[in-house]
Scaffold this active site. Structure first.
Site, PDB file in Angstrom:
ATOM      1  N   ASP A 247      59.895 104.245   9.143  1.00 32.20           N
ATOM      2  CA  ASP A 247      58.958 103.634   8.204  1.00 32.20           C
ATOM      3  C   ASP A 247      58.806 104.535   6.979  1.00 32.20           C
ATOM      4  O   ASP A 247      57.963 105.432   6.943  1.00 32.20           O
ATOM      5  CB  ASP A 247      57.605 103.426   8.902  1.00 32.20           C
ATOM      6  CG  ASP A 247      56.639 102.629   8.038  1.00 32.20           C
ATOM      7  OD1 ASP A 247      56.837 102.592   6.812  1.00 32.20           O
ATOM      8  OD2 ASP A 247      55.684 102.040   8.589  1.00 32.20           O
ATOM      9  N   GLY A 248      59.634 104.270   5.977  1.00 27.59           N
ATOM     10  CA  GLY A 248      59.698 105.137   4.808  1.00 27.59           C
ATOM     11  C   GLY A 248      58.401 105.249   4.039  1.00 27.59           C
ATOM     12  O   GLY A 248      58.108 106.286   3.445  1.00 27.59           O
TER      13      GLY A 248
ATOM     14  N   THR B 287      68.475 103.137   8.438  1.00 26.73           N
ATOM     15  CA  THR B 287      69.104 103.892   7.347  1.00 26.73           C
ATOM     16  C   THR B 287      70.293 104.630   7.954  1.00 26.73           C
ATOM     17  O   THR B 287      70.226 105.022   9.105  1.00 26.73           O
ATOM     18  CB  THR B 287      68.123 104.972   6.800  1.00 26.73           C
ATOM     19  OG1 THR B 287      66.895 104.352   6.442  1.00 26.73           O
ATOM     20  CG2 THR B 287      68.687 105.711   5.602  1.00 26.73           C
TER      21      THR B 287
ATOM     22  N   SER C 186      70.970  96.998   8.084  1.00 25.34           N
ATOM     23  CA  SER C 186      69.961  97.712   7.293  1.00 25.34           C
ATOM     24  C   SER C 186      70.593  98.635   6.253  1.00 25.34           C
ATOM     25  O   SER C 186      69.889  99.332   5.534  1.00 25.34           O
ATOM     26  CB  SER C 186      69.047  98.520   8.219  1.00 25.34           C
ATOM     27  OG  SER C 186      69.769  99.563   8.833  1.00 25.34           O
TER      28      SER C 186
ATOM     29  N   ASP D   4      61.598 106.150   1.518  1.00 24.93           N
ATOM     30  CA  ASP D   4      61.879 107.587   1.570  1.00 24.93           C
ATOM     31  C   ASP D   4      63.337 107.917   1.307  1.00 24.93           C
ATOM     32  O   ASP D   4      63.661 109.019   0.856  1.00 24.93           O
ATOM     33  CB  ASP D   4      61.465 108.154   2.933  1.00 24.93           C
ATOM     34  CG  ASP D   4      62.281 107.572   4.089  1.00 24.93           C
ATOM     35  OD1 ASP D   4      62.616 106.369   4.030  1.00 24.93           O
ATOM     36  OD2 ASP D   4      62.568 108.306   5.048  1.00 24.93           O
TER      37      ASP D   4
ATOM     38  N   THR E  19      70.523 102.901   2.348  1.00 27.63           N
ATOM     39  CA  THR E  19      69.786 101.836   3.040  1.00 27.63           C
ATOM     40  C   THR E  19      69.568 100.662   2.099  1.00 27.63           C
ATOM     41  O   THR E  19      69.650 100.812   0.878  1.00 27.63           O
ATOM     42  CB  THR E  19      68.408 102.352   3.533  1.00 27.63           C
ATOM     43  OG1 THR E  19      67.749 101.330   4.290  1.00 27.63           O
ATOM     44  CG2 THR E  19      67.516 102.755   2.371  1.00 27.63           C
TER      45      THR E  19
ATOM     46  N   ARG F 123      59.824  98.002  -4.501  1.00 27.18           N
ATOM     47  CA  ARG F 123      59.471  99.026  -3.509  1.00 27.18           C
ATOM     48  C   ARG F 123      60.625  99.981  -3.290  1.00 27.18           C
ATOM     49  O   ARG F 123      61.776  99.589  -3.168  1.00 27.18           O
ATOM     50  CB  ARG F 123      59.106  98.358  -2.185  1.00 27.18           C
ATOM     51  CG  ARG F 123      58.757  99.330  -1.054  1.00 27.18           C
ATOM     52  CD  ARG F 123      59.945  99.621  -0.156  1.00 27.18           C
ATOM     53  NE  ARG F 123      59.532 100.358   1.053  1.00 27.18           N
ATOM     54  CZ  ARG F 123      60.375 100.872   1.947  1.00 27.18           C
ATOM     55  NH1 ARG F 123      61.676 100.753   1.763  1.00 27.18           N
ATOM     56  NH2 ARG F 123      59.937 101.516   2.998  1.00 27.18           N
ATOM     57  N   VAL F 124      60.315 101.268  -3.246  1.00 29.98           N
ATOM     58  CA  VAL F 124      61.291 102.303  -2.916  1.00 29.98           C
ATOM     59  C   VAL F 124      60.731 103.103  -1.750  1.00 29.98           C
ATOM     60  O   VAL F 124      59.566 103.511  -1.783  1.00 29.98           O
ATOM     61  CB  VAL F 124      61.548 103.234  -4.125  1.00 29.98           C
ATOM     62  CG1 VAL F 124      62.461 104.385  -3.734  1.00 29.98           C
ATOM     63  CG2 VAL F 124      62.145 102.437  -5.280  1.00 29.98           C
TER      64      VAL F 124
END
Length: 305
Positions: A218-219, A165, A31, A196, A183, A193-194
């Site tokens: 789960d960002g 991460t 990851s 946290d 990450t 997509r970005v």
């Protein structure tokens, strides 16, 4: 790696950069770094940030393509620009100007993960309220003529792992704080997509007058609550690091009881703690600590709340 950098006289920022950078090289947990978490088009893109708790400067990159050392590029954003966050292909061009090699982040492993996903009708994915039905089809999707909102699935279908991460907080001998993350984001994410991780206050936060924190999980949910910033603010008020982490998790639980996530916290005196949200398949969180009080890096485990 980070601890060794400190012992050899490196700065707190050096320690964060090298420590997270080692995970990028090692492709920690699949990851972090290249060759993991292919997006919906099969590409691996990277997010990273680094923060200096003395100056409050932040350097970050998001949706970084074709450059493996994302945290290294984030550090260069601090050193050579007046900006905080660079994104996408433009961030890659900046990295090349800074001397980083432009290379393919795809590997046989990430290609096979992508192929397998395509063969199972692109399940799971991150679309909702679209046609064709995203729970059965690979799309391409579009907005329906008439919108019928379905209840959002509250728990992600992906396998819940302990981490997604590398998040790190470094407290120097004089109490100076630095933090960072790196990450490759959510597997099968919608391109662009970005999460946290590269967002200051969400993925991590450092303030040499209070402490530092970093988040994993789960960002898409966690970034809405700026958990790392909030944890540091609790510690500023004198809250114990473990309790600060727990309070942050509890705040998110009220809105998303089934979210996957954890936070680590450390204050300027070197006290530390962590907390996580308990969901099926995720009842404990493991994190590593190095300090002058420990003869070697030591794994700690907390029970989720």
């Amino acid at each position: 790696t980070a601890w060794r950098v400190l012992q050899l006289g490196g700065s707190e920022l050096d320690a964060v950069e090298r420590g997270c950078g080692q995970c990028e090289i090692d492709q920690c947990d699949g990851s972090v770094g290249y060759g993991g978490s292919p997006d919906e088009s099969g590409e691996t893109t990277l997010d990273a940030m680094i923060m200096d708790g003395n100056t409050m400067e932040v350097g970050a990159v998001a949706d970084l393509r074709h450059v493996k050392n994302a945290i290294g590029v984030a550090r260069k954003v601090i050193e050579y620009t007046k900006h905080t966050l660079l994104v996408g292909e433009s961030a890659s061009l900046f990295a090349v100007r800074m001397g980083f090699p432009y290379e393919d982040l795809t590997t046989q492993k990430s290609l096979s993960v992508y192929s397998k996903w395509l063969n199972q009708s692109c399940q799971p994915n991150y679309w909702k309220n679209v046609v064709p039905d995203s729970s059965k089809s690979c799309g391409p999707y579009k907005r329906p003529e008439k919108v019928i909102y379905k209840e959002e699935q509250t728990i992600s279908e992906r396998s819940v792992q302990n981490h997604d991460t590398i998040g790190m907080v470094v407290i120097g001998g004089t109490g100076t704080v630095a933090s960072g993350t790196s990450t490759n984001g959510a597997v099968h994410k919608i391109p662009g997509r970005v999460g946290d991780s590269p967002i200051a206050g969400a993925g991590s936060y450092a303030d040499s007058t209070a402490g530092g924190a970093a988040a994993t999980g789960d960002g898409d949910i966690m970034m809405r609550f700026l958990p790392s910033y909030q944890a540091v603010e609790y510690m500023r008020m004198g809250t114990d690091p473990t309790v600060a982490c727990q309070k942050v998790i509890s705040r998110i639980q009220k809105h998303a009881p089934k979210f996957f996530g954890a936070v680590i916290c450390a204050n300027t005196t070197g006290s530390y703690g962590a907390a996580c949200n308990k969901i099926p398949g995720f009842s404990q969180f493991h994190f590593m600590v190095s300090s002058h009080l420990l003869s070697q890096p030591t794994e700690h485990v907390v029970d989720c709340i």
